[in-house]
Each structure stands twice: as structure tokens, then as C-alpha cells.
Design an enzyme around this catalytic site. Structure first.
Site, mmCIF file in Angstrom:
data_model
loop_
_atom_site.group_PDB
_atom_site.id
_atom_site.type_symbol
_atom_site.label_atom_id
_atom_site.label_comp_id
_atom_site.label_asym_id
_atom_site.label_seq_id
_atom_site.Cartn_x
_atom_site.Cartn_y
_atom_site.Cartn_z
ATOM 1 N N ASP A 166 -40.455 65.484 32.974
ATOM 2 C CA ASP A 166 -39.855 66.737 33.467
ATOM 3 C C ASP A 166 -39.845 67.775 32.344
ATOM 4 O O ASP A 166 -40.085 68.971 32.582
ATOM 5 C CB ASP A 166 -38.400 66.531 33.915
ATOM 6 C CG ASP A 166 -38.234 65.458 34.979
ATOM 7 O OD1 ASP A 166 -38.284 64.278 34.624
ATOM 8 O OD2 ASP A 166 -38.056 65.812 36.147
ATOM 9 N N THR B 21 -39.177 67.784 40.838
ATOM 10 C CA THR B 21 -39.769 66.706 40.027
ATOM 11 C C THR B 21 -38.771 65.551 39.852
ATOM 12 O O THR B 21 -38.908 64.764 38.918
ATOM 13 C CB THR B 21 -40.230 67.237 38.647
ATOM 14 O OG1 THR B 21 -39.069 67.701 37.923
ATOM 15 C CG2 THR B 21 -41.240 68.352 38.775
ATOM 16 N N ASN C 205 -33.397 60.274 36.885
ATOM 17 C CA ASN C 205 -33.711 59.503 35.676
ATOM 18 C C ASN C 205 -32.444 59.097 34.933
ATOM 19 O O ASN C 205 -32.412 58.064 34.263
ATOM 20 C CB ASN C 205 -34.599 60.323 34.744
ATOM 21 C CG ASN C 205 -36.018 60.423 35.259
ATOM 22 O OD1 ASN C 205 -36.513 59.475 35.869
ATOM 23 N ND2 ASN C 205 -36.670 61.546 35.038
ATOM 24 N N ASP D 29 -35.046 66.407 36.899
ATOM 25 C CA ASP D 29 -34.091 65.425 36.359
ATOM 26 C C ASP D 29 -34.530 64.988 34.961
ATOM 27 O O ASP D 29 -34.817 63.821 34.742
ATOM 28 C CB ASP D 29 -33.960 64.213 37.311
ATOM 29 C CG ASP D 29 -35.244 63.426 37.494
ATOM 30 O OD1 ASP D 29 -36.349 63.986 37.256
ATOM 31 O OD2 ASP D 29 -35.171 62.230 37.851
ATOM 32 N N HIS E 150 -46.308 62.492 34.755
ATOM 33 C CA HIS E 150 -46.208 62.727 36.198
ATOM 34 C C HIS E 150 -45.837 64.177 36.575
ATOM 35 O O HIS E 150 -46.564 64.845 37.303
ATOM 36 C CB HIS E 150 -45.119 61.834 36.808
ATOM 37 C CG HIS E 150 -45.249 60.387 36.548
ATOM 38 N ND1 HIS E 150 -46.076 59.568 37.275
ATOM 39 C CD2 HIS E 150 -44.641 59.571 35.650
ATOM 40 C CE1 HIS E 150 -45.965 58.314 36.864
ATOM 41 N NE2 HIS E 150 -45.100 58.295 35.864
ATOM 42 N N ASP E 151 -44.654 64.593 36.130
ATOM 43 C CA ASP E 151 -44.067 65.819 36.683
ATOM 44 C C ASP E 151 -44.858 67.074 36.332
ATOM 45 O O ASP E 151 -44.870 68.049 37.102
ATOM 46 C CB ASP E 151 -42.619 65.975 36.200
ATOM 47 C CG ASP E 151 -41.718 64.882 36.744
ATOM 48 O OD1 ASP E 151 -42.054 64.300 37.789
ATOM 49 O OD2 ASP E 151 -40.687 64.621 36.111
ATOM 50 N N PHE F 38 -40.508 56.110 42.225
ATOM 51 C CA PHE F 38 -39.092 56.236 41.845
ATOM 52 C C PHE F 38 -38.361 57.368 42.568
ATOM 53 O O PHE F 38 -37.287 57.159 43.146
ATOM 54 C CB PHE F 38 -38.980 56.415 40.322
ATOM 55 C CG PHE F 38 -37.568 56.600 39.828
ATOM 56 C CD1 PHE F 38 -36.695 55.524 39.733
ATOM 57 C CD2 PHE F 38 -37.100 57.861 39.461
ATOM 58 C CE1 PHE F 38 -35.387 55.689 39.285
ATOM 59 C CE2 PHE F 38 -35.799 58.036 39.015
ATOM 60 C CZ PHE F 38 -34.934 56.947 38.928
ATOM 61 N N ASN F 39 -38.873 58.601 42.527
ATOM 62 C CA ASN F 39 -38.125 59.747 43.071
ATOM 63 C C ASN F 39 -37.818 59.570 44.554
ATOM 64 O O ASN F 39 -36.745 59.966 45.029
ATOM 65 C CB ASN F 39 -38.908 61.056 42.874
ATOM 66 C CG ASN F 39 -38.977 61.473 41.426
ATOM 67 O OD1 ASN F 39 -38.160 61.073 40.612
ATOM 68 N ND2 ASN F 39 -39.980 62.279 41.091
#
Ligand code: BDR
Ligand code: CA
Length: 314
Positions: A18, A126, A42, A13, A238-239, A167-168
Site C-alpha cells: 500500500d 487496496t 493488514n 491499509d 500487489h497494491d 487476503f483483502n
């Protein structure tokens, strides 16, 4: 690192981190990326799809990109303009995409690739897990051709969107529960490690000097850092850790544990409940990432971006 390219599908996303994950996947030369699918998270799915196309075009790769779910399975969409801006990928001008999107939906593309592949494929989600859960509901037989799922999401010990939830997983907890209960081998690359995956300001400056793609990623990190510098000394990418963990499994340390996803808690929607002490008696269903070799992770990003810039894509 293993011999031969690793067959993967990236479900994302974009999203600043990402985008770095995509740069790492394509720039590293270690993956056979069979397809890229996008999901709402996102930002809206129209934005994340457009962003994936623009970013992949900008870095000079050619891959089928398919648009996925516009909203979570059962809930209204939550988006994160506070982190990623109104487009979902604010901060640099990537120009128009020369890549055309797929005529197929994300689930159609995932199904086709998994049904026809002669080798098992690793899924790297992700974003929210809506597309993957929908795939498993619609075509459960494809699970047999999934080597593993290495996902960015969740956490054992903290949250970011709420005190309890990452979040995800928060965005689509029902989808996450379906995926965690799918029986497919899962590695959860959650906040326990991604909050250690910081790219520091001096490293962003070094990226900026590294060429056209390094400069664009540095500009993306400048925007993304507006949110994250209030909490950290660098930006958590993160991703990209999920991609790095597929490429170099030793870059993270994990424990094999049971993880349940909370879907209805008043304060804990989207919490990934990790049974460290085996008190539930449930079998482990997840490799939970708990440690990260940050320096090696950052080296992988620099190496991939350098290769992309050296490839001379315009
Ligand atoms: C996750 O949420 C999104 O904002 C990022 O792209 C990442 O996938 C981190 O919680
Ligand atoms: Ca993401």
C-alpha cells in the site's frame, strides 16, 4: 497515459505494498488525489491510519487522511502480521507524522468528496472493501459519481490467504460482494497479475541508492521480502498495480467477465468466482486483470520514487 490529472481516492491499509501504491500515486504527478482513507486489514485501523499518516508525511505530501472501519461488516478482523509485522509497516523508521488526520471518518470524507465533485472520481481500494461497501449502503446515490473502481483484491485462478481466497476479499467477503454487485464499473487487479508484479532484489538495491525515499522503500521491501521470498524470486507489489492500471490502463490486459464473491463456503470464503465460460448466464460485472507488463510497471515505480526524492521533501 491521458491528459490532465486523474481524480482519485485511495482507500488503503498500509501495509508495505500500500505504501508503494501511495508513493506511485503521489510521485507520478498523474493524479489529483482527493483524499486517502484507511481501513483495518493488514493491521488494526489505528495502525493503518497511523502508517498512512507517517508515510505520506515522510514522502512530503499534504492530503486529507480519514480513518475508516475498525472491523469487517459481519466478521472478526483478520490481520497479517506474518507479512507486514506488528505495526503493519515494519522495517524502516518513518519518524513522526507532521500530517494531522482528518476529523472526519472515511465514509464521511468519501461521501463529501463524491457528493460535491464536479467530475467523476475513480476509487482505488487496496485493502478490504469495508469502507466502500459501507459508503454504498449509507449513500447509494454517490455511486453515480464514481467513474470506476480499480481494486487490488481477488483472483481468477488462485488464492494467497487460503488456497481459494486472496487476503483483502477473505477479510471482508460480505463487503466485497456488495461492491462487486454495486453496478459500478470494476477492474479487479488480483493475484493473477500481482503475483507477476515482482520487484527483484537487484531492483530493490537500485531503489536503495536512489535517495531518502528510495532507501526507505527498499527497507520496507527488505522486511516484506522475508515473507515473500519463500514463494517468489522477488516481492509482489500487489497494491501498486491497481494505481498503475489507472494511470496506464495498457499495463494490464483484462477480460470482461462475471465475478461472484463467495461468502459462506467451508473452504472457499472470500473466493472471487470468475465465470470464464459464461455458464451462469449472468452479465459481466468486472474487468478481470489477467496479464501485466512487469517491466513498465517497475519503471513507473522508479520514476515516481525518483520524482519524490527530487522534490526534496524532508
Ligand atoms: C493484499 O493483501 C495485503 O497483505 C496487501 O497489502 C495487498 O493489499 C494482497 O493479497
Ligand atoms: Ca493492502
Amino acid at each position: 497515459m491521458r491528459d490532465g490529472k486523474i481524480p482519485v481516492i485511495i482507500d488503503c491499509d498500509p501495509g508495505h505494498d500500500d505504501a508503494v501504491a501511495l508513493a506511485l500515486a503521489f510521485g507520478s504527478g498523474q493524479f489529483d488525489v482527493k483524499g486517502v482513507t484507511t481501513v483495518a486489514g493488514n493491521s488494526t485501523v489505528d495502525n493503518t491510519y497511523a502508517n498512512a499518516l507517517k508515510f505520506l508525511s515522510f514522502i512530503g505530501v499534504c492530503v486529507e487522511v480519514a480513518k475508516g472501519a475498525a472491523k469487517p461488516l459481519l466478521r472478526q478482523l483478520t490481520v497479517a502480521p506474518n507479512v507486514h509485522g506488528t505495526t503493519g509497516l515494519d522495517g524502516t523508521d518513518l519518524g513522526d507524522s507532521r500530517l494531522k488526520g482528518s476529523g472526519r471518518s472515511a465514509v464521511e470524507l468519501l461521501t463529501e468528496i463524491l457528493r460535491t465533485s464536479s467530475e467523476k472520481i475513480t476509487l482505488i481500494p487496496t485493502g478490504p472493501l469495508t469502507n466502500i461497501a459501507t459508503l454504498f449502503l449509507a449513500a447509494p446515490e454517490v455511486k453515480e459519481n464514481v467513474e470506476q473502481i480499480v481494486l487490488m483484491g481477488g483472483a481468477a485462478l488462485e488464492g494467497n490467504w487460503t488456497p481459494a481466497a486472496e487476503f483483502n476479499i477473505f477479510v471482508d467477503p460480505e463487503a466485497a460482494r456488495i461492491v462487486f454487485e454495486s453496478g459500478v464499473p470494476i477492474t479487479m487487479v488480483g493475484l493473477d497479475v500481482t503475483h507477476k508484479a515482482l520487484i527483484y532484489p537487484d531492483e530493490i538495491e537500485a531503489l536503495r541508492k536512489q535517495g531518502r525515499i528510495g532507501k526507505a522503500i527498499a527497507e520496507l521491501m527488505d522486511f516484506y521480502g522475508i515473507f515473500y521470498r519463500k514463494q517468489f524470486k522477488g516481492n509482489p507489489v500487489h497494491d501498486a498495480v491497481a494505481v498503475a492500471a489507472v494511470m496506464c490502463p495498457d499495463i494490464i490486459s483484462t477480460q470482461h467477465l462475471n465475478v461472484s464473491v463467495e461468502t459462506c463456503g467451508e473452504f472457499t470464503r472470500g473466493m472471487t468466482v470468475v465465470d470464464f465460460r459464461g455458464v451462469t448466464g449472468k452479465d459481466p460485472n468486472c474487468n478481470v486483470a489477467l496479464g501485466l507488463d512487469r517491466e513498465s510497471f517497475i519503471d513507473l515505480i522508479f520514476d515516481a520514487v525518483r520524482k519524490l526524492d527530487e522534490s526534496g521533501a524532508v
